[in-house]
Design a protein around this motif. Structure first.
Motif, PDB file in Angstrom:
ATOM      1  N   GLU A  20      -4.706 -18.490 -25.613  1.00 45.29           N
ATOM      2  CA  GLU A  20      -3.499 -18.620 -26.455  1.00 45.29           C
ATOM      3  C   GLU A  20      -2.819 -17.270 -26.700  1.00 45.29           C
ATOM      4  O   GLU A  20      -1.787 -17.206 -27.342  1.00 45.29           O
ATOM      5  CB  GLU A  20      -3.861 -19.240 -27.812  1.00 45.29           C
ATOM      6  N   GLY A  21      -3.452 -16.183 -26.247  1.00 47.39           N
ATOM      7  CA  GLY A  21      -2.856 -14.867 -26.484  1.00 47.39           C
ATOM      8  C   GLY A  21      -3.387 -14.192 -27.736  1.00 47.39           C
ATOM      9  O   GLY A  21      -2.907 -13.118 -28.119  1.00 47.39           O
ATOM     10  N   HIS A  22      -4.375 -14.830 -28.401  1.00 44.73           N
ATOM     11  CA  HIS A  22      -5.034 -14.156 -29.516  1.00 44.73           C
ATOM     12  C   HIS A  22      -6.052 -13.167 -28.956  1.00 44.73           C
ATOM     13  O   HIS A  22      -6.361 -13.193 -27.763  1.00 44.73           O
ATOM     14  CB  HIS A  22      -5.732 -15.178 -30.424  1.00 44.73           C
ATOM     15  N   ILE A  23      -6.591 -12.328 -29.848  1.00 40.24           N
ATOM     16  CA  ILE A  23      -7.574 -11.334 -29.403  1.00 40.24           C
ATOM     17  C   ILE A  23      -8.886 -11.573 -30.133  1.00 40.24           C
ATOM     18  O   ILE A  23      -8.910 -11.663 -31.369  1.00 40.24           O
ATOM     19  CB  ILE A  23      -7.037  -9.912 -29.639  1.00 40.24           C
ATOM     20  N   PHE A  24      -9.941 -11.721 -29.349  1.00 44.55           N
ATOM     21  CA  PHE A  24     -11.288 -11.929 -29.890  1.00 44.55           C
ATOM     22  C   PHE A  24     -12.025 -10.602 -29.793  1.00 44.55           C
ATOM     23  O   PHE A  24     -12.037  -9.967 -28.740  1.00 44.55           O
ATOM     24  CB  PHE A  24     -12.004 -13.009 -29.073  1.00 44.55           C
ATOM     25  N   THR A  29     -20.164  -4.123 -38.876  1.00 44.64           N
ATOM     26  CA  THR A  29     -19.695  -3.833 -40.230  1.00 44.64           C
ATOM     27  C   THR A  29     -20.180  -2.439 -40.624  1.00 44.64           C
ATOM     28  O   THR A  29     -20.943  -1.808 -39.896  1.00 44.64           O
ATOM     29  CB  THR A  29     -20.268  -4.844 -41.250  1.00 44.64           C
ATOM     30  N   ARG A  30     -19.755  -2.009 -41.811  1.00 46.97           N
ATOM     31  CA  ARG A  30     -20.193  -0.701 -42.291  1.00 46.97           C
ATOM     32  C   ARG A  30     -21.715  -0.660 -42.494  1.00 46.97           C
ATOM     33  O   ARG A  30     -22.341   0.380 -42.392  1.00 46.97           O
ATOM     34  CB  ARG A  30     -19.472  -0.390 -43.608  1.00 46.97           C
ATOM     35  N   MET A  31     -22.305  -1.828 -42.765  1.00 45.72           N
ATOM     36  CA  MET A  31     -23.758  -1.917 -42.981  1.00 45.72           C
ATOM     37  C   MET A  31     -24.501  -2.227 -41.676  1.00 45.72           C
ATOM     38  O   MET A  31     -25.625  -2.697 -41.682  1.00 45.72           O
ATOM     39  CB  MET A  31     -24.082  -2.997 -44.028  1.00 45.72           C
ATOM     40  N   SER A  32     -23.830  -2.018 -40.542  1.00 45.12           N
ATOM     41  CA  SER A  32     -24.417  -2.237 -39.201  1.00 45.12           C
ATOM     42  C   SER A  32     -24.769  -3.685 -38.906  1.00 45.12           C
ATOM     43  O   SER A  32     -25.615  -3.963 -38.053  1.00 45.12           O
ATOM     44  CB  SER A  32     -25.664  -1.363 -38.990  1.00 45.12           C
ATOM     45  N   GLN A  33     -24.116  -4.612 -39.614  1.00 48.83           N
ATOM     46  CA  GLN A  33     -24.224  -6.025 -39.226  1.00 48.83           C
ATOM     47  C   GLN A  33     -23.308  -6.237 -38.017  1.00 48.83           C
ATOM     48  O   GLN A  33     -22.213  -5.678 -37.979  1.00 48.83           O
ATOM     49  CB  GLN A  33     -23.721  -6.929 -40.360  1.00 48.83           C
ATOM     50  N   ARG A  34     -23.734  -7.061 -37.070  1.00 49.00           N
ATOM     51  CA  ARG A  34     -22.807  -7.383 -35.974  1.00 49.00           C
ATOM     52  C   ARG A  34     -21.794  -8.415 -36.485  1.00 49.00           C
ATOM     53  O   ARG A  34     -22.123  -9.261 -37.303  1.00 49.00           O
ATOM     54  CB  ARG A  34     -23.584  -7.926 -34.776  1.00 49.00           C
ATOM     55  N   GLU A  35     -20.573  -8.304 -35.947  1.00 49.41           N
ATOM     56  CA  GLU A  35     -19.476  -9.090 -36.496  1.00 49.41           C
ATOM     57  C   GLU A  35     -18.555  -9.518 -35.358  1.00 49.41           C
ATOM     58  O   GLU A  35     -18.424  -8.824 -34.361  1.00 49.41           O
ATOM     59  CB  GLU A  35     -18.717  -8.198 -37.491  1.00 49.41           C
ATOM     60  N   LEU A  36     -17.927 -10.683 -35.533  1.00 46.22           N
ATOM     61  CA  LEU A  36     -16.904 -11.104 -34.563  1.00 46.22           C
ATOM     62  C   LEU A  36     -15.613 -11.381 -35.316  1.00 46.22           C
ATOM     63  O   LEU A  36     -15.628 -11.718 -36.504  1.00 46.22           O
ATOM     64  CB  LEU A  36     -17.378 -12.327 -33.777  1.00 46.22           C
ATOM     65  N   GLY A  37     -14.505 -11.209 -34.611  1.00 42.28           N
ATOM     66  CA  GLY A  37     -13.206 -11.418 -35.248  1.00 42.28           C
ATOM     67  C   GLY A  37     -12.219 -12.078 -34.285  1.00 42.28           C
ATOM     68  O   GLY A  37     -12.360 -11.969 -33.065  1.00 42.28           O
ATOM     69  N   LEU A  38     -11.249 -12.781 -34.841  1.00 43.13           N
ATOM     70  CA  LEU A  38     -10.153 -13.363 -34.057  1.00 43.13           C
ATOM     71  C   LEU A  38      -8.855 -12.903 -34.695  1.00 43.13           C
ATOM     72  O   LEU A  38      -8.697 -12.988 -35.920  1.00 43.13           O
ATOM     73  CB  LEU A  38     -10.254 -14.897 -34.054  1.00 43.13           C
TER      74      LEU A  38
END
Length: 471
Positions: A230-234, A239-248
């Motif tokens: 769709e043209g979004h970016i994944f 995080t700052r606490m070194s947790q792995r994170e995903l974003g859209l």
């Protein structure tokens, strides 16, 4: 009491399974280089793996059917003088693969359908333009012979492999090491992540950043980004606490994420592999022993966790098969090639169905091997969606097609008017050093022209902003 409604999705029961032991590729010395690339590239004909090699860089190419123990004398592809950092198969020719190396070069290879007797040492073309190691490669999804490379010199270069020439050099857009680069579906835009914590959306033909976001993930560790259909970016990061994170993210409104989810605490950079046909993204962490997968939809929470494939041993790298290489009769929707220290293990992802008939809903038409554009058309500003094929009867790979490189001879161009105007180089009796001096001057002039073009484009952009802002 309200009943919790379970979200409907045909991918809720994706089932991952490793192949039997005799279907693996054994006795391969996988590269130990510390670089966050996948070290493996696959297509419907071959699996290619970066391997340990004395005195240079090498990778091994195996026909898919050649499973089991690999002969220790199996020929390698050896031409680089330092370790290979990335490899990528051409989407429009299953016999062509590009390799990038610490020796600052990119090489493009023609791999024959038969297994060669000795090492392949002669690339079809060597692309030289980076001043530091080259760690990232990405072929253009729709234009023939267009290859992108990114190096430790913070430079992104686009090449026409068919002529061996540089099409575009994207300088001054990145201030630090580039972590990854991805094309959008029709190859009109790039997304890059960088050590300066910025995610950039770049229009390569205008050599301009069209959108950017500082620190989509607050942690210091590397971020990865890919375009969705769709043209979004994944994105994946920490995080700052070194947790792995995903974003859209929506690049037209980069401030607020569409979705942001914390996952777990682990050091491995998450490599995202995306299937646009099903909108599933698979996350494979280097050093993890699992593959997590999520479905991206247009309803909240937008990134839906599906399941996790877990195994005992950690992965050193991962290859991801294009859709046309899958077995549609078994409802296979993805296949991974997991690298261990000494072997490569295919993992098959299926959606169990009772029927033996072709499942239209699992297999929409998918990009085929034909390019939609020529390199010159794309460079001139034309865009085209990928040419799609049906997988109803399965996909049969095309026979070996040779990549022909027709190098443009700089000396054929008319020399500029002025005192240097003379006969051809040989007639003029130019020695090799003198000839190289001429070539060097031509290169310098071309660089100057490029810099002026960039300055003109920037000034025109400023002028446009000024006139748009006034009545």
């Amino acid at each position: 009491m309200s009943r919790r409604v379970v979200r409907q999705s045909k991918f809720r029961h994706v089932f991952g399974q490793p192949v039997k032991a005799d279907q693996m590729y054994e006795d391969i010395r996988v590269s130990k280089v510390t670089w966050d690339s996948s070290f493996c590239a696959v297509n419907p004909k071959f699996v290619a793996i970066i391997v340990e090699a004395g005195g240079g860089g090498a990778f091994i190419v195996l026909p898919l059917a050649k499973t089991g123990r690999v002969d220790k004398n199996h020929p390698l592809v050896t031409g680089h003088t330092a370790p290979v950092l990335d490899i990528d198969w051409c989407p429009h020719n299953d016999n062509v693969i590009a390799s990038a190396s610490e020796d600052t070069t990119v090489m493009v290879w023609q791999i024959p359908d038969y297994v060669p007797v000795r090492n392949v040492t002669e690339p079809v073309v060597t692309l030289e333009g980076h001043s530091k190691r080259v760690g990232i490669l990405a072929w253009h999804p729709t234009a023939r012979n267009v290859l992108l490379s990114a190096g430790g010199d913070n430079l992104v270069i686009l090449w026409n492999v068919g002529t061996g020439e540089m099409l575009l050099a994207l300088e001054d857009l990145h201030t630090d090491l580039i972590y990854n680069v991805g094309w959008n579906r029709n190859g009109s835009l790039l997304v890059t992540t960088c050590k300066d914590k910025r995610v950039r959306v770049i229009d390569p033909r205008r050599r301009r950043v069209v959108a950017e976001r500082f620190a989509p993930h607050e942690g210091m560790r590397p971020v990865r980004a890919i375009f969705t259909r769709e043209g979004h970016i994944f994105t994946t990061g920490f995080t700052r606490m070194s947790q792995r994170e995903l974003g859209l993210w929506d690049p037209s409104n980069f401030e607020e994420p569409i979705a942001l989810q914390e996952m777990d605490t682990s050091n491995g950079v998450l490599l995202p592999f995306y299937d646009p046909d099903s909108s599933i993204v698979y996350l494979c962490g280097k050093g993890d022993s699992s593959i997590r997968y999520f479905e991206i939809t247009d309803e909240a929470p937008y990134v839906h966790y599906l399941s996790t494939y877990s195994s005992k041993e950690p992965q050193r790298g991962m290859g991801f098969m294009p859709k046309r290489g899958l077995d549609v009769s078994k409802c296979e929707i993805a296949r991974f090639f997991k690298l261990h220290e000494r072997k490569c293990e295919p993992i098959v992802m299926t959606v169990p169905r009772k029927s033996d008939l072709f499942q239209d809903d699992l297999y929409p038409d998918t990009p085929g091997p034909e390019p939609a554009l020529e390199a010159d058309e794309w460079l001139a500003g034309k865009d085209a969606e990928p040419i799609l094929i049906s997988l109803r009867d399965g996909y049969v790979p095309v026979k070996n097609r040779e990549l022909k490189v027709v190098k443009k001879n700089i000396l054929d161009n008319k020399p500029p008017p002025g005192p240097r105007r003379s006969q051809s180089a040989s007639d003029a009796g130019l020695s090799r050093p003198a000839l190289e001096e001429v070539l060097e001057e031509i290169r310098a002039l071309k660089e100057t022209v490029r810099a002026h073009e960039k300055r003109i484009a920037d000034l025109e952009h400023k002028l446009g902003q000024f006139t748009n802002g006034t009545e």
